[in-house]
Design a protein around this motif. Structure first.
Motif, PDB file in Angstrom:
ATOM      1  N   LEU A 121      -9.910 -67.395 -49.659  1.00  8.35           N
ATOM      2  CA  LEU A 121      -8.610 -67.859 -49.720  1.00  8.35           C
ATOM      3  C   LEU A 121      -6.836 -66.892 -50.166  1.00  8.35           C
ATOM      4  CD1 LEU A 121      -9.229 -71.080 -51.394  1.00  8.35           C
ATOM      5  CD2 LEU A 121      -8.956 -70.869 -48.952  1.00  8.35           C
ATOM      6  N   GLU A 122      -6.492 -67.122 -49.606  1.00  5.66           N
ATOM      7  CA  GLU A 122      -5.513 -65.886 -49.486  1.00  5.66           C
ATOM      8  C   GLU A 122      -4.808 -65.609 -50.767  1.00  5.66           C
ATOM      9  OE1 GLU A 122      -4.606 -63.101 -47.180  1.00  5.66           O
ATOM     10  OE2 GLU A 122      -6.424 -63.180 -46.565  1.00  5.66           O
ATOM     11  N   ASP A 123      -4.170 -67.000 -51.516  1.00  4.74           N
ATOM     12  CA  ASP A 123      -3.660 -67.471 -52.718  1.00  4.74           C
ATOM     13  C   ASP A 123      -4.503 -66.499 -53.062  1.00  4.74           C
ATOM     14  OD1 ASP A 123      -5.269 -69.764 -52.041  1.00  4.74           O
ATOM     15  OD2 ASP A 123      -3.704 -71.089 -53.455  1.00  4.74           O
ATOM     16  N   ARG A 124      -5.964 -66.807 -53.706  1.00  4.88           N
ATOM     17  CA  ARG A 124      -6.605 -65.906 -55.122  1.00  4.88           C
ATOM     18  C   ARG A 124      -6.929 -64.709 -54.587  1.00  4.88           C
ATOM     19  NH1 ARG A 124     -10.949 -71.413 -55.367  1.00  4.88           N
ATOM     20  NH2 ARG A 124      -9.759 -72.923 -55.204  1.00  4.88           N
ATOM     21  N   LYS A 126      -4.625 -62.141 -55.342  1.00  6.29           N
ATOM     22  CA  LYS A 126      -4.189 -62.026 -56.694  1.00  6.29           C
ATOM     23  C   LYS A 126      -4.186 -62.833 -58.560  1.00  6.29           C
ATOM     24  CE  LYS A 126       0.196 -59.371 -54.235  1.00  6.29           C
ATOM     25  NZ  LYS A 126       1.882 -60.000 -54.682  1.00  6.29           N
ATOM     26  N   THR A 127      -4.806 -64.073 -58.309  1.00  6.16           N
ATOM     27  CA  THR A 127      -4.600 -64.804 -58.886  1.00  6.16           C
ATOM     28  C   THR A 127      -6.012 -65.128 -59.212  1.00  6.16           C
ATOM     29  OG1 THR A 127      -5.507 -66.552 -57.591  1.00  6.16           O
ATOM     30  CG2 THR A 127      -3.193 -67.174 -57.644  1.00  6.16           C
ATOM     31  N   ASP A 145      -5.282 -55.296 -53.969  1.00  2.00           N
ATOM     32  CA  ASP A 145      -4.107 -56.425 -53.131  1.00  2.00           C
ATOM     33  C   ASP A 145      -4.363 -55.162 -51.353  1.00  2.00           C
ATOM     34  OD1 ASP A 145      -3.417 -58.764 -51.910  1.00  2.00           O
ATOM     35  OD2 ASP A 145      -1.013 -57.234 -52.037  1.00  2.00           O
ATOM     36  N   ASP A 149      -6.795 -55.853 -47.837  1.00  2.00           N
ATOM     37  CA  ASP A 149      -5.446 -55.649 -46.705  1.00  2.00           C
ATOM     38  C   ASP A 149      -6.612 -55.359 -45.613  1.00  2.00           C
ATOM     39  OD1 ASP A 149      -4.463 -57.839 -47.116  1.00  2.00           O
ATOM     40  OD2 ASP A 149      -2.739 -56.679 -48.111  1.00  2.00           O
ATOM     41  N   GLN A 157     -11.190 -62.019 -43.112  1.00  2.00           N
ATOM     42  CA  GLN A 157     -10.626 -62.171 -44.268  1.00  2.00           C
ATOM     43  C   GLN A 157     -11.812 -63.200 -44.858  1.00  2.00           C
ATOM     44  OE1 GLN A 157      -7.127 -64.755 -43.674  1.00  2.00           O
ATOM     45  NE2 GLN A 157      -8.106 -66.519 -45.412  1.00  2.00           N
ATOM     46  N   TYR A 162     -13.010 -59.427 -50.026  1.00  2.00           N
ATOM     47  CA  TYR A 162     -12.496 -59.173 -51.313  1.00  2.00           C
ATOM     48  C   TYR A 162     -13.428 -58.022 -52.268  1.00  2.00           C
ATOM     49  CZ  TYR A 162     -10.228 -60.584 -55.372  1.00  2.00           C
ATOM     50  OH  TYR A 162      -9.610 -61.269 -56.791  1.00  2.00           O
ATOM     51  N   ASP A 199     -14.165 -70.591 -59.839  1.00  2.00           N
ATOM     52  CA  ASP A 199     -12.896 -70.645 -58.546  1.00  2.00           C
ATOM     53  C   ASP A 199     -13.199 -69.518 -57.568  1.00  2.00           C
ATOM     54  OD1 ASP A 199     -12.389 -68.915 -60.590  1.00  2.00           O
ATOM     55  OD2 ASP A 199     -10.735 -69.032 -60.984  1.00  2.00           O
TER      56      ASP A 199
END
Length: 205
Positions: A121-124, A126-127, A145, A149, A157, A162, A199
């Motif tokens: 999940l892209e929103d995670r 950085k979070t 980050d 990429d 993805q 990650y 998460d």
């Protein structure tokens, strides 16, 4: 142990001849373990020690991704031995420990194969770092980050991409020309917090 065929070894000091890390890679027995396309992960042993007793003896059995030499951090090391230098210090290594570690290693790579097919999940991106790292700097967040990429371009993805971005940071990122080995070990602890978090793991397919 006859099952462990040593492929390569590396010696790193701490800027002083009294402290060192010696690393051994046993890739002969693990060439079939491929979490993602084109990936090969090998068993690795790291021995941290000192000649003057200033650093405790530490023996860790974990893994390494051969393509980029990223240390593949395992939530629970296959073997983790710590011993302070005292008079009469002896370390008894049971050969059966090494044999059973192969089974544990195979179990861990099953998890990695799952990550290689699980969308990240892209929103995670950085979070997860902001939540689980200890006071991450902007430079750290930006480095992970950017590396994510890069890995995403080659491996998709995925959680595996990650994970490689995280281990790239813990293995290669440095402020100076050479990374302090102790700093690398501290970084691995932070990566462990991410990959064992709810998460992160709940994204696995």
């Amino acid at each position: 142990h006859p099952e462990f065929n040593l492929s390569t070894s590396r010696y790193t000091d701490f800027g002083t001849p009294t402290r060192f890390i010696r690393e051994y890679v046993f890739d002969d027995i693990n060439k079939q373990i491929t979490p993602g396309l084109g990936d090969v992960v090998a068993l690795r042993m790291r021995v941290t020690n000192s000649y003057d007793g200033s650093l405790a003896l530490k023996i860790v059995l974990d893994a390494q991704r051969l393509a980029c030499k990223n240390g593949m951090i395992i939530p629970k090391s296959l073997i983790n031995i710590n011993a302070k230098h005292r008079q009469g210090l002896t370390i008894d290594l049971d050969p059966d420990q090494f044999s059973s570690s192969l089974d544990k290693f195979a179990q861990e790579t099953t998890r990695w194969k799952q990550w290689a097919h699980s969308p990240m999940l892209e929103d995670r991106v950085k979070t997860l770092v902001l939540k689980h790292f200890r006071e991450p700097s902007k430079r750290t967040v930006a480095y992970i980050d950017k590396r994510y990429d890069m890995y995403k371009q080659h491996m998709g993805q995925t959680m595996w991409s990650y994970f490689n971005a995280l281990t790239d940071w813990s293995t290669h990122s440095t402020k100076g020309p050479v990374q302090n080995p102790l700093s690398a070990l501290e970084k691995e602890v932070q990566v462990q917090k991410v990959i064992t978090s709810k998460d992160f793991l709940e994204m696995a397919a």
